[in-house]
Design a protein around this motif. Structure first.
Motif, PDB file in Angstrom:
ATOM      1  N   SER A  73       4.678  43.340  46.177  1.00 59.74           N
ATOM      2  CA  SER A  73       3.469  43.839  45.520  1.00 59.74           C
ATOM      3  C   SER A  73       2.987  42.846  44.483  1.00 59.74           C
ATOM      4  N   VAL A  74       1.682  42.576  44.508  1.00 57.62           N
ATOM      5  CA  VAL A  74       1.096  41.717  43.459  1.00 57.62           C
ATOM      6  C   VAL A  74       0.252  42.563  42.512  1.00 57.62           C
ATOM      7  N   MET A  75       0.376  43.890  42.625  1.00 57.24           N
ATOM      8  CA  MET A  75      -0.482  44.765  41.819  1.00 57.24           C
ATOM      9  C   MET A  75      -0.021  44.773  40.368  1.00 57.24           C
ATOM     10  N   ALA A  76      -0.912  44.345  39.501  1.00 59.12           N
ATOM     11  CA  ALA A  76      -0.567  44.250  38.083  1.00 59.12           C
ATOM     12  C   ALA A  76      -0.165  45.613  37.537  1.00 59.12           C
ATOM     13  N   PRO A 113       1.187  36.466  41.100  1.00 59.49           N
ATOM     14  CA  PRO A 113       0.668  35.133  41.470  1.00 59.49           C
ATOM     15  C   PRO A 113      -0.644  34.875  40.749  1.00 59.49           C
ATOM     16  N   ASN A 114      -1.255  33.747  41.039  1.00 57.32           N
ATOM     17  CA  ASN A 114      -2.644  33.560  40.605  1.00 57.32           C
ATOM     18  C   ASN A 114      -3.431  32.875  41.713  1.00 57.32           C
ATOM     19  N   VAL A 115      -4.734  32.692  41.456  1.00 56.62           N
ATOM     20  CA  VAL A 115      -5.624  32.229  42.521  1.00 56.62           C
ATOM     21  C   VAL A 115      -5.309  30.814  43.021  1.00 56.62           C
ATOM     22  N   GLY A 116      -4.470  30.093  42.278  1.00 58.91           N
ATOM     23  CA  GLY A 116      -4.042  28.764  42.741  1.00 58.91           C
ATOM     24  C   GLY A 116      -3.245  28.832  44.040  1.00 58.91           C
ATOM     25  N   SER A 119      -4.458  55.494  47.971  1.00 61.63           N
ATOM     26  CA  SER A 119      -5.430  55.694  49.051  1.00 61.63           C
ATOM     27  C   SER A 119      -4.796  55.709  50.444  1.00 61.63           C
ATOM     28  N   PHE A 120      -3.584  55.160  50.551  1.00 61.09           N
ATOM     29  CA  PHE A 120      -2.988  55.031  51.883  1.00 61.09           C
ATOM     30  C   PHE A 120      -1.660  55.770  51.975  1.00 61.09           C
ATOM     31  N   LYS A 121      -1.344  56.192  53.244  1.00 63.11           N
ATOM     32  CA  LYS A 121       0.012  56.684  53.519  1.00 63.11           C
ATOM     33  C   LYS A 121       0.701  55.599  54.333  1.00 63.11           C
ATOM     34  N   GLY A 157      -5.021  45.013  52.109  1.00 62.33           N
ATOM     35  CA  GLY A 157      -6.047  44.474  51.203  1.00 62.33           C
ATOM     36  C   GLY A 157      -6.496  43.116  51.687  1.00 62.33           C
ATOM     37  N   TYR A 158      -7.804  42.854  51.474  1.00 63.35           N
ATOM     38  CA  TYR A 158      -8.401  41.610  51.975  1.00 63.35           C
ATOM     39  C   TYR A 158      -9.330  41.019  50.922  1.00 63.35           C
ATOM     40  N   GLY A 159      -8.914  41.166  49.659  1.00 64.90           N
ATOM     41  CA  GLY A 159      -9.727  40.645  48.550  1.00 64.90           C
ATOM     42  C   GLY A 159      -9.311  39.231  48.162  1.00 64.90           C
ATOM     43  N   ASN A 160      -9.634  38.869  46.925  1.00 66.92           N
ATOM     44  CA  ASN A 160      -9.389  37.491  46.447  1.00 66.92           C
ATOM     45  C   ASN A 160      -7.928  37.074  46.499  1.00 66.92           C
ATOM     46  N   MET A 161      -7.045  37.985  46.072  1.00 70.60           N
ATOM     47  CA  MET A 161      -5.628  37.604  46.017  1.00 70.60           C
ATOM     48  C   MET A 161      -5.042  37.494  47.417  1.00 70.60           C
ATOM     49  N   ALA A 162      -5.425  38.440  48.297  1.00 70.44           N
ATOM     50  CA  ALA A 162      -4.945  38.382  49.683  1.00 70.44           C
ATOM     51  C   ALA A 162      -5.383  37.058  50.307  1.00 70.44           C
ATOM     52  N   LYS A 163      -6.618  36.678  50.046  1.00 70.21           N
ATOM     53  CA  LYS A 163      -7.156  35.426  50.616  1.00 70.21           C
ATOM     54  C   LYS A 163      -6.359  34.221  50.103  1.00 70.21           C
ATOM     55  N   LEU A 202       1.303  43.915  49.436  1.00 70.02           N
ATOM     56  CA  LEU A 202       0.294  44.817  48.890  1.00 70.02           C
ATOM     57  C   LEU A 202      -0.641  44.053  47.968  1.00 70.02           C
ATOM     58  N   CYS A 203      -1.880  43.887  48.418  1.00 69.45           N
ATOM     59  CA  CYS A 203      -2.875  43.122  47.639  1.00 69.45           C
ATOM     60  C   CYS A 203      -4.074  43.992  47.328  1.00 69.45           C
ATOM     61  N   ILE A 204      -3.839  45.254  47.058  1.00 71.41           N
ATOM     62  CA  ILE A 204      -4.949  46.156  46.725  1.00 71.41           C
ATOM     63  C   ILE A 204      -4.970  46.389  45.221  1.00 71.41           C
ATOM     64  N   LYS A 205      -6.032  47.022  44.746  1.00 71.49           N
ATOM     65  CA  LYS A 205      -6.093  47.378  43.332  1.00 71.49           C
ATOM     66  C   LYS A 205      -4.993  48.393  43.047  1.00 71.49           C
ATOM     67  N   PRO A 206      -4.415  48.376  41.851  1.00 70.05           N
ATOM     68  CA  PRO A 206      -3.317  49.302  41.555  1.00 70.05           C
ATOM     69  C   PRO A 206      -3.646  50.770  41.881  1.00 70.05           C
ATOM     70  N   TYR A 207      -4.885  51.196  41.543  1.00 67.62           N
ATOM     71  CA  TYR A 207      -5.218  52.607  41.801  1.00 67.62           C
ATOM     72  C   TYR A 207      -5.336  52.913  43.292  1.00 67.62           C
ATOM     73  N   ALA A 208      -5.506  51.866  44.105  1.00 66.64           N
ATOM     74  CA  ALA A 208      -5.702  52.078  45.548  1.00 66.64           C
ATOM     75  C   ALA A 208      -4.397  52.386  46.272  1.00 66.64           C
ATOM     76  N   LEU A 209      -3.290  52.258  45.573  1.00 68.93           N
ATOM     77  CA  LEU A 209      -2.002  52.590  46.189  1.00 68.93           C
ATOM     78  C   LEU A 209      -2.018  54.029  46.704  1.00 68.93           C
TER      79      LEU A 209
HETATM   80  N1  LIG Z   1      -7.222  38.053  41.330  1.00 72.57           N
HETATM   81  C1  LIG Z   1      -6.182  37.592  40.620  1.00 72.57           C
HETATM   82  O1  LIG Z   1      -6.239  36.515  40.022  1.00 72.57           O
HETATM   83  C2  LIG Z   1      -4.895  38.379  40.601  1.00 72.57           C
HETATM   84  C3  LIG Z   1      -3.748  37.812  40.006  1.00 72.57           C
HETATM   85  C4  LIG Z   1      -2.556  38.540  40.019  1.00 72.57           C
HETATM   86  C5  LIG Z   1      -2.518  39.801  40.585  1.00 72.57           C
HETATM   87  N2  LIG Z   1      -3.644  40.344  41.131  1.00 72.57           N
HETATM   88  C6  LIG Z   1      -3.568  41.687  41.733  1.00 72.57           C
HETATM   89  O2  LIG Z   1      -4.033  41.597  43.067  1.00 72.57           O
HETATM   90  C7  LIG Z   1      -4.567  42.863  43.467  1.00 72.57           C
HETATM   91  C8  LIG Z   1      -5.880  42.629  44.191  1.00 72.57           C
HETATM   92  O3  LIG Z   1      -6.771  41.973  43.289  1.00 72.57           O
HETATM   93  P1  LIG Z   1      -7.978  41.087  43.831  1.00 72.57           P
HETATM   94  O4  LIG Z   1      -8.318  40.157  42.745  1.00 72.57           O
HETATM   95  O5  LIG Z   1      -7.676  40.561  45.196  1.00 72.57           O
HETATM   96  O6  LIG Z   1      -9.117  42.201  43.923  1.00 72.57           O
HETATM   97  P2  LIG Z   1     -10.354  42.275  44.938  1.00 72.57           P
HETATM   98  O7  LIG Z   1     -10.774  40.932  45.373  1.00 72.57           O
HETATM   99  O8  LIG Z   1     -11.348  43.153  44.263  1.00 72.57           O
HETATM  100  O9  LIG Z   1      -9.751  43.069  46.201  1.00 72.57           O
HETATM  101  C9  LIG Z   1      -9.331  44.402  46.036  1.00 72.57           C
HETATM  102  C10 LIG Z   1      -8.747  44.951  47.321  1.00 72.57           C
HETATM  103  O10 LIG Z   1      -8.356  46.325  47.061  1.00 72.57           O
HETATM  104  C11 LIG Z   1      -9.050  47.171  48.002  1.00 72.57           C
HETATM  105  N3  LIG Z   1      -9.398  48.420  47.345  1.00 72.57           N
HETATM  106  C12 LIG Z   1     -10.051  48.574  46.164  1.00 72.57           C
HETATM  107  N4  LIG Z   1     -10.198  49.905  45.897  1.00 72.57           N
HETATM  108  C13 LIG Z   1      -9.640  50.573  46.931  1.00 72.57           C
HETATM  109  C14 LIG Z   1      -9.455  51.953  47.227  1.00 72.57           C
HETATM  110  N5  LIG Z   1      -9.849  52.910  46.381  1.00 72.57           N
HETATM  111  N6  LIG Z   1      -8.814  52.292  48.374  1.00 72.57           N
HETATM  112  C15 LIG Z   1      -8.389  51.328  49.223  1.00 72.57           C
HETATM  113  N7  LIG Z   1      -8.523  49.995  49.012  1.00 72.57           N
HETATM  114  C16 LIG Z   1      -9.141  49.635  47.875  1.00 72.57           C
HETATM  115  C17 LIG Z   1     -10.288  46.414  48.391  1.00 72.57           C
HETATM  116  O11 LIG Z   1     -10.767  46.884  49.622  1.00 72.57           O
HETATM  117  P3  LIG Z   1     -12.338  47.254  49.779  1.00 72.57           P
HETATM  118  O12 LIG Z   1     -13.064  45.933  49.730  1.00 72.57           O
HETATM  119  O13 LIG Z   1     -12.422  47.936  51.096  1.00 72.57           O
HETATM  120  O14 LIG Z   1     -12.695  48.089  48.578  1.00 72.57           O
HETATM  121  C18 LIG Z   1      -9.736  44.976  48.475  1.00 72.57           C
HETATM  122  O15 LIG Z   1      -9.055  44.791  49.683  1.00 72.57           O
HETATM  123  C19 LIG Z   1      -4.721  43.697  42.189  1.00 72.57           C
HETATM  124  O16 LIG Z   1      -3.752  44.739  42.194  1.00 72.57           O
HETATM  125  C20 LIG Z   1      -4.457  42.724  41.052  1.00 72.57           C
HETATM  126  O17 LIG Z   1      -3.756  43.334  39.980  1.00 72.57           O
HETATM  127  C21 LIG Z   1      -4.828  39.651  41.155  1.00 72.57           C
END
Ligand SMILES: NC(=O)c1ccc[n+]([C@@H]2O[C@H](COP(=O)([O-])OP(=O)(O)OC[C@H]3O[C@@H](n4cnc5c(N)ncnc54)[C@H](OP(=O)(O)O)[C@@H]3O)[C@@H](O)[C@H]2O)c1
Length: 262
Positions: free
Chosen positions: A96-99, A120-123, A84-86, A11-17, A75-82
């Motif tokens: 795992s940070v998946m809520a 974690p959080n975005v801080g 999606s991968f093997k 995962g390369y979204g907000n939390m991964a960053k 693991l920084c993907i959306k919970p349902y995306a788990l």
């Molecule tokens: N943001 C927060 O403040 C925060 C705090 C605590 C925990 N979390 C947890 O962190 C995790 C990521 O959240 P985020 O805020 O980083 O979300 P985000 O910015 O939307 O990033 C979501 C990531 O999941 C991937 N993804 C989404 N749907 C997918 C699918 N069907 N198959 C494969 N990959 C998929 C996305 O890849 P693509 O771009 O390719 O779709 C992206 O890498 C979540 O599980 C959330 O519960 C977040």
């Protein structure tokens, strides 16, 4: 220098960053090397470039699975995306940070001797995440080191308490942003320019965070609420409108939603 261990971000979204930047700016930066993967090669590469991170964007053939062998997987993907991968191989550890996703579910997808569920959080980006952590395995020292590199790690006694910390950590920056917005609007209503109100509220939050590190909320309130004064007038309105109860209920709803997800 000992060989670097691999931190594989899925995962390369907000939390991964936020987490990757937190670690990259910490004293762990030379101990770990980053690998980033997900379903989109361009996004994984862009993630490294835009955030000026040294590492490798890895894209795995979906039919073969993501190679986690010997790696520390984050693991920084959306919970349902788990689903999606093997994953293939035996990971060193899985974070795992998946809520709302429990360790039993993680075990059905990735083989590892150690599992860490964290909220974690975005801080994290500024090494100021407040992170609740639950762990199964033998890596307490390393888990503390990694999670503390991007903020404060509070180890809790059950996975359910990690989900509970959505209230105090995961979602709370959004709730505080709402308070900030309200204070800025209040300043504008009273005649301040919006940019001036923004600047004043930013500094208020900064100063407040220092105060809160040293004093309890009660002490802070007492110190600025003189008898018959101005602040108590405002506090009366907030209490009359049950703002405190609204916050507690809002946090409760967020935790319930998180627990319902899986
Ligand atoms: N943001 C927060 O403040 C925060 C705090 C605590 C925990 N979390 C947890 O962190 C995790 C990521 O959240 P985020 O805020 O980083 O979300 P985000 O910015 O939307 O990033 C979501 C990531 O999941 C991937 N993804 C989404 N749907 C997918 C699918 N069907 N198959 C494969 N990959 C998929 C996305 O890849 P693509 O771009 O390719 O779709 C992206 O890498 C979540 O599980 C959330 O519960 C977040």
């Amino acid at each position: 220098m000992p060989a670097q261990k691999t931190l594989l971000f899925v995962g390369y979204g907000n939390m991964a960053k936020a987490i990757a930047l937190g670690i990259a700016n910490s004293n762990l930066k030379d101990i770990y090397r980053f690998e980033i993967t997900g379903r989109n090669p361009q996004k994984a590469q862009k993630f490294l470039e835009e955030n000026h991170l040294t590492g490798e964007a890895k894209i795995y053939d979906p039919s073969l699975g993501i190679d986690v062998d010997g790696k520390i997987v984050i693991l920084c993907i959306k919970p349902y995306a788990l689903e999606s991968f093997k994953y293939k191989g035996n990971a060193n550890s899985v974070y795992s940070v998946m809520a709302g996703v429990n360790i039993d579910t993680l075990k059905q997808h990735i083989i590892s001797a150690n599992y860490v569920k964290a909220m974690p959080n975005v801080g994290a980006r500024y090494q100021k995440s407040s992170t609740a952590v639950y762990m199964e395995g033998n890596i307490a020292e390393e888990a503390k080191k990694i999670i503390s590199s991007f903020g404060c790690a509070v180890f809790v006694d059950s996975e359910s308490l990690v989900d509970a910390s959505i209230a105090t950590g995961g979602s709370s920056p959004a709730f505080l942003a709402l308070v900030a917005q309200a204070l800025i609007d209040a300043g504008v209503r009273e005649g301040l320019k919006r940019e001036d109100a923004l600047s004043l509220v930013r500094t208020t939050f900064e100063g407040f965070s220092h105060l809160l590190c040293e004093q309890s909320p009660d002490q802070i309130i007492s110190s600025i609420t003189s008898p018959g004064g101005t602040t108590i007038e405002g506090l009366f309105v907030l209490e009359d409108r049950a703002v405190r109860g609204a916050f507690i209920q809002a946090c409760h709803e967020a935790v319930l939603k998180c627990k319902k997800k899986h």
